[in-house]
Design an enzyme around this catalytic site. Structure first.
Site, PDB file in Angstrom:
ATOM      1  N   GLU A 229       0.848  -1.216   0.000  1.00 13.85           N
ATOM      2  CA  GLU A 229       0.000   0.000   0.000  1.00 13.85           C
ATOM      3  C   GLU A 229       0.877   1.257   0.000  1.00 13.85           C
ATOM      4  O   GLU A 229       0.735   2.133   0.866  1.00 13.85           O
ATOM      5  CB  GLU A 229      -0.983  -0.004   1.177  1.00 13.85           C
ATOM      6  CG  GLU A 229      -1.989  -1.128   1.056  1.00 13.85           C
ATOM      7  CD  GLU A 229      -3.192  -1.042   2.009  1.00 13.85           C
ATOM      8  OE1 GLU A 229      -3.232  -0.160   2.880  1.00 13.85           O
ATOM      9  OE2 GLU A 229      -4.107  -1.897   1.865  1.00 13.85           O
TER      10      GLU A 229
ATOM     11  N   GLU B 251      -4.736  -8.798   0.023  1.00 16.96           N
ATOM     12  CA  GLU B 251      -5.522  -8.465   1.224  1.00 16.96           C
ATOM     13  C   GLU B 251      -6.969  -8.361   0.787  1.00 16.96           C
ATOM     14  O   GLU B 251      -7.298  -7.571  -0.115  1.00 16.96           O
ATOM     15  CB  GLU B 251      -5.047  -7.144   1.849  1.00 16.96           C
ATOM     16  CG  GLU B 251      -3.697  -7.268   2.523  1.00 16.96           C
ATOM     17  CD  GLU B 251      -3.302  -6.032   3.330  1.00 16.96           C
ATOM     18  OE1 GLU B 251      -4.198  -5.353   3.870  1.00 16.96           O
ATOM     19  OE2 GLU B 251      -2.095  -5.774   3.405  1.00 16.96           O
TER      20      GLU B 251
HETATM   21  O1  AHR Z   1      -4.949  -5.771   7.248  1.00 18.87           O
HETATM   22  C1  AHR Z   1      -4.908  -4.553   7.943  1.00 18.87           C
HETATM   23  C2  AHR Z   1      -4.299  -3.434   7.131  1.00 18.87           C
HETATM   24  O2  AHR Z   1      -5.120  -3.136   6.047  1.00 18.87           O
HETATM   25  C3  AHR Z   1      -2.959  -3.704   6.507  1.00 18.87           C
HETATM   26  O3  AHR Z   1      -1.913  -3.491   7.381  1.00 18.87           O
HETATM   27  C4  AHR Z   1      -2.915  -2.727   5.378  1.00 18.87           C
HETATM   28  O4  AHR Z   1      -2.129  -3.166   4.305  1.00 18.87           O
HETATM   29  C5  AHR Z   1      -4.371  -2.546   4.999  1.00 18.87           C
HETATM   30  O5  AHR Z   1      -4.723  -1.223   4.874  1.00 18.87           O
END
Ligand code: AHR
Length: 492
Positions: free
Chosen positions: A174, A294
């Protein structure tokens, strides 16, 4: 009771489900690593050199193909050298994003050991936001090199003379947000720099670039364009999508429930866009795949102060099952997905409370669906209606996915009834092949808000499904908010 009929076309094969679609992700956040994985050698909780055995045993049964670590946002503030060597001398660091001191007791060697205990391939995410190119490159050397160098001697001194051969390497996480607040052009230039050195250190590693989020869909295209003729440095683009933001884990209306399932359409749109883009930038000699490293539900109860803990209910299981059916539609472009996160954080597979632990309904979706891994997705048709959610999205009245395993001549079918109050009788016919035997399981619960806890671990667990079958057809009842998994042994 709804009546739905469908036909599975046993010879109409779409593509192979990458086994990595059933991967997961864990981060130094809340109670995920400490004490979800690491309790230390001196703990009264049964452990293998510090790694808790109940969690490792539960996860081994899932045979997770890959496990992403150390983050998440944590990754771009993590310096891997802090987490190697004698544990007593490792520095305590500031966990910038999740506001908890980091003891560094669980580092690279412990992570690799944990992966080996549960049979998962490690996927490491390097620090681009606050690290250096040399730091990322030397992490690759520490893990993968077999040359006799200071770093490989250090690895040997830390207990591992043989290289770890880590195949998957993320180049930041990110980076448009917590990973450095970059724009895609700046990240594109940095990426070339990092990837060049990491790849040169170990030419066979696979590099994963930070991709978009639904709020910044343009990121992927600008990033790829910035790379100019360096696309060979990108093996995958990793997109992120969380669902249910703003909704409560338990205190929600029926409309909210359907709206959550409707958000899978947003994942669909993101996958459609990302896979088309990666195809456009792929060549006959170098393909760029898509990873969704994710995803999952994120309710309003999951806040930094609560260590992103939320209740993981039957609703999450239905959501996960429908998501996997969507992922099957994106073969072969979608190579890996990593639900967030493995233990005690967000959607979770396993929960711990002191010495106790339990598995979540979502865990059982991984268990029931793992038989799809490596199978070929089959074409099917069915007369299920489409439901419109209050938010204007569409979900199927019944969702079905079928895969075929040629090696064993077995077909695996999973079916989801998302409806909150209506059962469905599902009649499925095979167009060509014959059925020799059938076995099925179903996951459901009296209430969709039910969940397991370490003190009450068996509220939701799979039960045997009553499947009637003849030579070429099968029939079973899907209760409200249920997920079924059926395996068919086939014959000519
Ligand atoms: O999974 C929680 C958070 O969500 C992670 O650290 C990040 O990559 C995302 O924004």
């Amino acid at each position: 009771m709804n009546q739905v009929k469908g036909t599975i076309y046993t010879n109409a094969r779409k593509g192979q489900v990458s086994e990595y679609i059933y991967s997961n992700f864990m981060e130094h956040l809340g109670r995920c690593i400490y004490p979800g994985v690491w309790v230390g050698e001196n703990s009264t909780i049964p452990n293998d050199n510090g790694i808790r055995l109940d969690v490792a045993e539960a996860l081994s049964k899932l045979e997770l193909p890959a496990l992403r670590w150390p983050g998440g946002c944590f990754a771009d503030n993590y310096h891997w050298r802090d987490g190697i060597g004698p544990r007593t001398t490792r520095p305590r660091r500031f966990n910038l994003w999740w506001h908890q001191p980091e003891t560094n007791e669980f580092g690279t060697d412990e992570f690799i050991r944990f992966c080996r205990m549960i049979g998962a391939e490690p996927y490491l995410c390097a620090n681009v936001g606050s690290g250096t190119v040399e730091e990322a490159r030397s992490w690759v050397e520490y893990c993968n090199s077999s040359q006799d160098t200071e770093l490989t001697r250090l690895r040997a001194a830390n207990g591992s003379p043989k290289p770890f051969n880590v195949r998957f390497w993320g180049v930041g996480n990110e980076n448009w947000g917590c990973g450095g607040g970059m724009d895609p052009v700046y990240y594109g230039h940095l990426y070339r720099n990092y990837a060049t050195y990491m790849r040169k250190t170990a030419p066979d590693i696979e590099l994963i670039a930070c991709g978009s989020h639904p709020r910044i869909p343009e990121w992927d295209g600008i990033f790829l364009e910035t790379l100019k003729r360096a696309h060979h440095l990108v093996d995958y683009i990793a997109i992120h999508i969380y669902s249910a933001r703003g909704m409560s884990d338990l205190n929600y209306s029926d409309d909210d429930y359907y709206d959550l399932l409707g958000q899978i359409q947003i994942m669909d749109e993101q996958l459609h866009r990302a896979t088309a883009l990666c195809r456009a930038y792929s060549t006959s000699t170098h393909q760029i795949g898509v990873i969704m490293d994710e995803w999952g539900t994120w309710y309003k109860e999951a806040r930094t102060e609560t260590g992103l803990y939320q209740n993981s209910t039957m609703m999450d299981a239905v959501f996960a099952a429908l998501s996997f059916h969507l992922f099957h539609e994106y073969v072969p472009d979608l190579y890996m997905t990593n639900m967030a996160q493995t233990i005690n954080v967000l959607q979770s597979l396993v929960l711990t409370e002191g010495p106790l632990s339990c598995v979540t309904p979502t865990y059982y979706i991984y268990e029931l669906f793992k038989r799809h891994r490596g199978g070929t997705v089959l074409d099917l048709s069915c007369n299920a209606a489409t439901l419109e959610t209050p938010g204007g999205k569409k979900i199927p009245e019944v969702s079905i996915s079928a895969t075929y395993c040629a090696e064993k001549d077995i077909m695996h079918i999973t079916a989801v009834n998302p409806h909150l109050s209506t059962s469905t009788n599902l009649d499925l016919t095979l167009d060509l092949r014959h059925i020799s035997s059938v076995c099925g399981k179903v996951l459901t619960s009296a209430k969709v808000r039910n969940y397991n806890t370490p003190k009450n671990p068996d509220v939701i667990k799979p039960a045997t499904l009553d499947v009637r079958h003849s030579d070429k057809s099968l029939s079973f009842i899907l209760p409200p908010h249920s997920v079924a998994a059926i395996s068919l042994n086939l014959t000519e």
